[in-house]
Scaffold this motif. Structure first.
Motif, PDB file in Angstrom:
ATOM      1  N   GLN A 104       0.835  -1.202   0.000  1.00 33.76           N
ATOM      2  CA  GLN A 104       0.000   0.000   0.000  1.00 33.76           C
ATOM      3  C   GLN A 104       0.875   1.259   0.000  1.00 33.76           C
ATOM      4  N   ILE A 105       1.942   1.254   0.776  1.00 32.15           N
ATOM      5  CA  ILE A 105       2.855   2.400   0.827  1.00 32.15           C
ATOM      6  C   ILE A 105       3.548   2.580  -0.518  1.00 32.15           C
ATOM      7  N   ASP A 106       4.005   1.453  -1.115  1.00 36.43           N
ATOM      8  CA  ASP A 106       4.663   1.543  -2.428  1.00 36.43           C
ATOM      9  C   ASP A 106       3.726   2.130  -3.479  1.00 36.43           C
ATOM     10  N   ARG A 107       2.461   1.727  -3.457  1.00 37.91           N
ATOM     11  CA  ARG A 107       1.496   2.257  -4.425  1.00 37.91           C
ATOM     12  C   ARG A 107       1.252   3.746  -4.186  1.00 37.91           C
ATOM     13  N   ALA A 108       1.148   4.155  -2.916  1.00 36.57           N
ATOM     14  CA  ALA A 108       0.930   5.572  -2.605  1.00 36.57           C
ATOM     15  C   ALA A 108       2.149   6.398  -3.011  1.00 36.57           C
ATOM     16  N   LEU A 109       3.354   5.880  -2.750  1.00 38.00           N
ATOM     17  CA  LEU A 109       4.568   6.594  -3.157  1.00 38.00           C
ATOM     18  C   LEU A 109       4.617   6.783  -4.668  1.00 38.00           C
ATOM     19  N   ALA A 110       4.153   5.788  -5.403  1.00 38.38           N
ATOM     20  CA  ALA A 110       4.177   5.866  -6.863  1.00 38.38           C
ATOM     21  C   ALA A 110       3.262   6.973  -7.386  1.00 38.38           C
ATOM     22  N   GLU A 111       2.274   7.371  -6.596  1.00 39.00           N
ATOM     23  CA  GLU A 111       1.355   8.429  -7.016  1.00 39.00           C
ATOM     24  C   GLU A 111       1.892   9.837  -6.753  1.00 39.00           C
ATOM     25  N   LEU A 112       2.959   9.939  -5.984  1.00 39.71           N
ATOM     26  CA  LEU A 112       3.539  11.256  -5.685  1.00 39.71           C
ATOM     27  C   LEU A 112       4.304  11.789  -6.885  1.00 39.71           C
ATOM     28  N   PRO A 113       4.417  13.113  -6.996  1.00 35.18           N
ATOM     29  CA  PRO A 113       5.302  13.670  -8.018  1.00 35.18           C
ATOM     30  C   PRO A 113       6.729  13.157  -7.811  1.00 35.18           C
ATOM     31  N   ASP A 114       7.464  12.993  -8.895  1.00 33.32           N
ATOM     32  CA  ASP A 114       8.806  12.412  -8.823  1.00 33.32           C
ATOM     33  C   ASP A 114       9.706  13.117  -7.811  1.00 33.32           C
ATOM     34  N   ALA A 115       9.701  14.445  -7.793  1.00 32.81           N
ATOM     35  CA  ALA A 115      10.589  15.196  -6.903  1.00 32.81           C
ATOM     36  C   ALA A 115      10.260  14.910  -5.433  1.00 32.81           C
ATOM     37  N   GLN A 116       8.980  14.837  -5.093  1.00 28.86           N
ATOM     38  CA  GLN A 116       8.580  14.557  -3.713  1.00 28.86           C
ATOM     39  C   GLN A 116       8.926  13.118  -3.338  1.00 28.86           C
ATOM     40  N   ARG A 117       8.634  12.183  -4.242  1.00 26.02           N
ATOM     41  CA  ARG A 117       8.915  10.771  -3.957  1.00 26.02           C
ATOM     42  C   ARG A 117      10.414  10.565  -3.750  1.00 26.02           C
ATOM     43  N   GLU A 118      11.228  11.178  -4.607  1.00 26.06           N
ATOM     44  CA  GLU A 118      12.679  11.016  -4.503  1.00 26.06           C
ATOM     45  C   GLU A 118      13.199  11.562  -3.175  1.00 26.06           C
ATOM     46  N   ALA A 119      12.721  12.727  -2.771  1.00 28.35           N
ATOM     47  CA  ALA A 119      13.170  13.320  -1.504  1.00 28.35           C
ATOM     48  C   ALA A 119      12.765  12.448  -0.317  1.00 28.35           C
ATOM     49  N   LYS A 145      13.133  20.450   2.109  1.00 28.68           N
ATOM     50  CA  LYS A 145      12.168  20.459   3.203  1.00 28.68           C
ATOM     51  C   LYS A 145      10.741  20.573   2.671  1.00 28.68           C
ATOM     52  N   ALA A 146      10.543  21.445   1.701  1.00 31.43           N
ATOM     53  CA  ALA A 146       9.206  21.632   1.131  1.00 31.43           C
ATOM     54  C   ALA A 146       8.741  20.369   0.415  1.00 31.43           C
ATOM     55  N   ARG A 147       9.626  19.745  -0.349  1.00 33.26           N
ATOM     56  CA  ARG A 147       9.253  18.522  -1.066  1.00 33.26           C
ATOM     57  C   ARG A 147       8.871  17.411  -0.099  1.00 33.26           C
ATOM     58  N   ILE A 148       9.652  17.246   0.939  1.00 31.85           N
ATOM     59  CA  ILE A 148       9.358  16.196   1.911  1.00 31.85           C
ATOM     60  C   ILE A 148       8.046  16.497   2.633  1.00 31.85           C
ATOM     61  N   SER A 149       7.867  17.741   3.063  1.00 33.00           N
ATOM     62  CA  SER A 149       6.650  18.115   3.781  1.00 33.00           C
ATOM     63  C   SER A 149       5.411  17.913   2.911  1.00 33.00           C
ATOM     64  N   ARG A 150       5.453  18.441   1.708  1.00 32.08           N
ATOM     65  CA  ARG A 150       4.296  18.294   0.806  1.00 32.08           C
ATOM     66  C   ARG A 150       4.060  16.835   0.460  1.00 32.08           C
ATOM     67  N   GLY A 151       5.140  16.107   0.229  1.00 29.01           N
ATOM     68  CA  GLY A 151       5.017  14.692  -0.102  1.00 29.01           C
ATOM     69  C   GLY A 151       4.417  13.894   1.030  1.00 29.01           C
ATOM     70  N   LEU A 152       4.844  14.169   2.263  1.00 27.20           N
ATOM     71  CA  LEU A 152       4.301  13.439   3.414  1.00 27.20           C
ATOM     72  C   LEU A 152       2.824  13.767   3.630  1.00 27.20           C
ATOM     73  N   HIS A 153       2.447  15.029   3.423  1.00 33.85           N
ATOM     74  CA  HIS A 153       1.033  15.393   3.555  1.00 33.85           C
ATOM     75  C   HIS A 153       0.201  14.650   2.511  1.00 33.85           C
ATOM     76  N   ARG A 154       0.694  14.630   1.286  1.00 39.52           N
ATOM     77  CA  ARG A 154      -0.015  13.934   0.204  1.00 39.52           C
ATOM     78  C   ARG A 154      -0.041  12.432   0.469  1.00 39.52           C
ATOM     79  N   LEU A 155       1.072  11.879   0.926  1.00 39.97           N
ATOM     80  CA  LEU A 155       1.153  10.454   1.237  1.00 39.97           C
ATOM     81  C   LEU A 155       0.158  10.093   2.339  1.00 39.97           C
ATOM     82  N   SER A 156       0.067  10.927   3.345  1.00 33.96           N
ATOM     83  CA  SER A 156      -0.878  10.699   4.429  1.00 33.96           C
ATOM     84  C   SER A 156      -2.308  10.676   3.911  1.00 33.96           C
ATOM     85  N   ALA A 157      -2.615  11.627   3.039  1.00 36.25           N
ATOM     86  CA  ALA A 157      -3.966  11.673   2.459  1.00 36.25           C
ATOM     87  C   ALA A 157      -4.233  10.429   1.608  1.00 36.25           C
TER      88      ALA A 157
END
Length: 163
Positions: A104-119, A145-157
């Motif tokens: 489930q985490i791998d699938r959610a990570l795959a939905e993130l923008p590349d820059a956020q997922r990479e960070a 910091k912004a990429r990680i923060s935005r990515g984690l918020h999106r991942l959580s959602a």
């Protein structure tokens, strides 16, 4: 601030929204309004120490920061009594459950923008610091910091199903 109620009201009107947003970053949501009131009560009590030659916002935020730190230090982290720790380990999750979570985490990570997922991957899976990530990606640390923060918020959602 020389003790005038109107000055305190003006200070509250000018800074309360920003202080509220600041406190949300550190204090649990249910405590933000209480902390805001504590901050401005401290502003009122320490008004004699305010130097009008300096920034009022900086002074208010310094008080807010100290109160947020005090609040977090006073909270007891959730702990499990030692005698219950063995029971928790014995009642642990099965391997299939853990594999399902990973999928489930791998699938959610795959939905993130590349820059956020990479960070996020560099931070959590490669165990790099934000400074090391910034160096590796050749971007400013604020961008990391912004990429990680935005990515984690999106991942959580995504993981909670609210995205």
């Amino acid at each position: 601030m020389d003790g005038d109620d109107e000055e305190l009201s003006a200070c509250y009107r000018a800074h309360a929204p920003a202080v509220r947003s600041y406190l949300r970053r550190f204090v649990p949501a249910q405590d933000v309004e209480d902390m805001l009131q504590i901050v401005f009560a401290d502003v009122w009590r320490s008004r004699e120490r305010y130097d009008p030659a300096r920034s009022q916002a900086a002074w208010v935020f310094a008080i807010a920061h100290r109160r947020a730190v005090d609040h977090l230090r006073a909270r007891r982290p959730p702990t499990v009594p030692l005698e219950e720790a063995g029971d928790l380990a014995r009642r642990g999750r099965s391997v299939p459950d853990e594999l399902g979570d990973r999928d489930q985490i791998d699938r959610a990570l795959a939905e993130l923008p590349d820059a956020q997922r990479e960070a996020i991957e560099l931070a959590y899976f490669a165990d790099l610091t934000q400074r090391e990530i910034a160096h590796r990606l050749r971007v400013p640390i604020g961008t990391v910091k912004a990429r990680i923060s935005r990515g984690l918020h999106r991942l959580s959602a995504l993981l909670s199903g609210t995205a």
